[in-house]
Design a protein around this motif. Sequence first.
Motif, PDB file in Angstrom:
ATOM      1  N   SER A 196       0.829  -1.206   0.000  1.00  0.00           N
ATOM      2  CA  SER A 196       0.000   0.000   0.000  1.00  0.00           C
ATOM      3  C   SER A 196       0.864   1.255   0.000  1.00  0.00           C
ATOM      4  O   SER A 196       0.536   2.247  -0.659  1.00  0.00           O
ATOM      5  CB  SER A 196      -0.922   0.000   1.236  1.00  0.00           C
ATOM      6  N   GLY A 200       0.146   3.456  -3.220  1.00  0.00           N
ATOM      7  CA  GLY A 200      -0.870   4.424  -2.804  1.00  0.00           C
ATOM      8  C   GLY A 200      -0.836   5.753  -3.541  1.00  0.00           C
ATOM      9  O   GLY A 200      -1.862   6.218  -4.055  1.00  0.00           O
ATOM     10  N   PRO A 201       0.332   6.422  -3.598  1.00  0.00           N
ATOM     11  CA  PRO A 201       0.385   7.729  -4.277  1.00  0.00           C
ATOM     12  C   PRO A 201      -0.019   7.654  -5.745  1.00  0.00           C
ATOM     13  O   PRO A 201      -0.617   8.594  -6.285  1.00  0.00           O
ATOM     14  CB  PRO A 201       1.855   8.136  -4.126  1.00  0.00           C
ATOM     15  N   ILE A 203      -2.109   5.409  -7.050  1.00  0.00           N
ATOM     16  CA  ILE A 203      -3.557   5.180  -7.103  1.00  0.00           C
ATOM     17  C   ILE A 203      -4.271   6.516  -6.928  1.00  0.00           C
ATOM     18  O   ILE A 203      -5.213   6.848  -7.645  1.00  0.00           O
ATOM     19  CB  ILE A 203      -3.996   4.178  -6.023  1.00  0.00           C
ATOM     20  N   ASP A 204      -3.802   7.300  -5.958  1.00  0.00           N
ATOM     21  CA  ASP A 204      -4.413   8.607  -5.676  1.00  0.00           C
ATOM     22  C   ASP A 204      -4.309   9.551  -6.869  1.00  0.00           C
ATOM     23  O   ASP A 204      -5.233  10.331  -7.147  1.00  0.00           O
ATOM     24  CB  ASP A 204      -3.750   9.256  -4.461  1.00  0.00           C
ATOM     25  N   SER A 205      -3.167   9.485  -7.571  1.00  0.00           N
ATOM     26  CA  SER A 205      -2.959  10.393  -8.703  1.00  0.00           C
ATOM     27  C   SER A 205      -3.652   9.920  -9.976  1.00  0.00           C
ATOM     28  O   SER A 205      -3.694  10.642 -10.975  1.00  0.00           O
ATOM     29  CB  SER A 205      -1.459  10.543  -8.980  1.00  0.00           C
ATOM     30  N   GLY A 206      -4.199   8.708  -9.934  1.00  0.00           N
ATOM     31  CA  GLY A 206      -4.898   8.185 -11.097  1.00  0.00           C
ATOM     32  C   GLY A 206      -4.008   7.490 -12.101  1.00  0.00           C
ATOM     33  O   GLY A 206      -4.464   7.082 -13.174  1.00  0.00           O
ATOM     34  N   ARG A 209      -4.584   1.760 -11.284  1.00  0.00           N
ATOM     35  CA  ARG A 209      -5.931   1.344 -10.923  1.00  0.00           C
ATOM     36  C   ARG A 209      -5.836   0.156  -9.974  1.00  0.00           C
ATOM     37  O   ARG A 209      -5.176  -0.838 -10.274  1.00  0.00           O
ATOM     38  CB  ARG A 209      -6.715   0.941 -12.179  1.00  0.00           C
ATOM     39  N   ALA A 221      -7.833   1.703   3.877  1.00  0.00           N
ATOM     40  CA  ALA A 221      -7.306   2.687   2.929  1.00  0.00           C
ATOM     41  C   ALA A 221      -8.061   2.654   1.605  1.00  0.00           C
ATOM     42  O   ALA A 221      -8.151   3.660   0.905  1.00  0.00           O
ATOM     43  CB  ALA A 221      -5.819   2.436   2.680  1.00  0.00           C
ATOM     44  N   TYR A 222      -8.614   1.473   1.264  1.00  0.00           N
ATOM     45  CA  TYR A 222      -9.325   1.313  -0.009  1.00  0.00           C
ATOM     46  C   TYR A 222     -10.634   0.562   0.224  1.00  0.00           C
ATOM     47  O   TYR A 222     -10.806  -0.581  -0.227  1.00  0.00           O
ATOM     48  CB  TYR A 222      -8.455   0.552  -1.016  1.00  0.00           C
ATOM     49  N   HIS A 277      -3.446   5.781   5.712  1.00  0.00           N
ATOM     50  CA  HIS A 277      -3.692   5.800   4.270  1.00  0.00           C
ATOM     51  C   HIS A 277      -3.001   4.639   3.564  1.00  0.00           C
ATOM     52  O   HIS A 277      -3.379   4.282   2.450  1.00  0.00           O
ATOM     53  CB  HIS A 277      -3.215   7.122   3.671  1.00  0.00           C
ATOM     54  N   GLU A 278      -1.999   4.060   4.207  1.00  0.00           N
ATOM     55  CA  GLU A 278      -1.251   2.975   3.569  1.00  0.00           C
ATOM     56  C   GLU A 278      -1.909   1.618   3.762  1.00  0.00           C
ATOM     57  O   GLU A 278      -1.445   0.614   3.227  1.00  0.00           O
ATOM     58  CB  GLU A 278       0.183   2.923   4.140  1.00  0.00           C
TER      59      GLU A 278
END
Length: 312
Positions: A196, A200-201, A203-206, A209, A221-222, A277-278
């Motif tokens: 994670s 994570g970063p 995934i957040d930035s798009g 996926r 976190a998800y 968040h992780e």
Amino acid sequence: MFAATLAIGLNAAQAAFPDKPVKLVVPFAPGGGADLIARTLAVGMSQELGQSVIVENKPGAGTIIGSEMVAKSAPDGYTLLVSSIAHSVNPSLMEKLPYATEKAFTPVSMVVRSPNVLVVRASSPYKTVKDIIAAAKAKPNQLTYASPGNGTSSHLAAALFADLAKLQIQHITYKGSSPALTDLLGGQTDILFGTSGSVGPFIDSGKLRALAVTSATRSSAYPNVPTMAEAGVAGYVSEGWYGLHAPAGTPTAIIEQLNAATRKAAQSDFFKSKLVHEGMVAQTGTPTEYEAFVRAEIARWSKLVKADVITK
């Protein structure tokens, strides 16, 4: 009189620990989950020990390079290994190690447990785990998965996926999470079971996926990402973990001091805030508890290696 003086001297020497910086050796490249945990943990440990705790990355050979460095270091408490699931699988996965895993290290404490996240790049045609399974079955040995090294939680998670879903997919190994992610993002590989902390970063930035998490229950976190079992792979559970080991022979008093510092640091609000968040969960305990856990993990993965579920 001499014996009494010697005892006093030894007690004084132990009481002085630490009188110089303590080093946390991360056997992965910078930027991954182990690196994040080590650097966050170092902050709290420094406060508890009253000395600087520094992080040194020694990636390569599926964590063996960094592990060997610690195994052959002085057993004085100043050089510690950030151990992971690779620590428990390497004894059976590798034909020969430059150290005897169950004899070369002294456990300090478990630190965290964490699921991996199955990710693909945003432009990937795979929208679900079932899409990946269908593609892999249509073209055996064409789908590739990246990992930060043999025996890492990423490698094991993917190998278990391939076994349970009855797939033939190719393993592409790297010297850490960052280069593995770089090639995934660049289209050189198809999928990655990342920690994670490392994915994570993105995934957040798009840029990536998330298709599933590898734990038995969904990650905080998800929460909208299904587990592998929910996504169609029945019976699938594979969690990563991190802890600390010292070289064998490190005095018990020093291990106890390091354990206390680790547990306080890992249970601090600062450390936990970095984990939320992780998708990681702080989990500490005694050296004995960590030793029992690692031994159980060694036995678990050894069975899968012997059954050819986990291969190089």
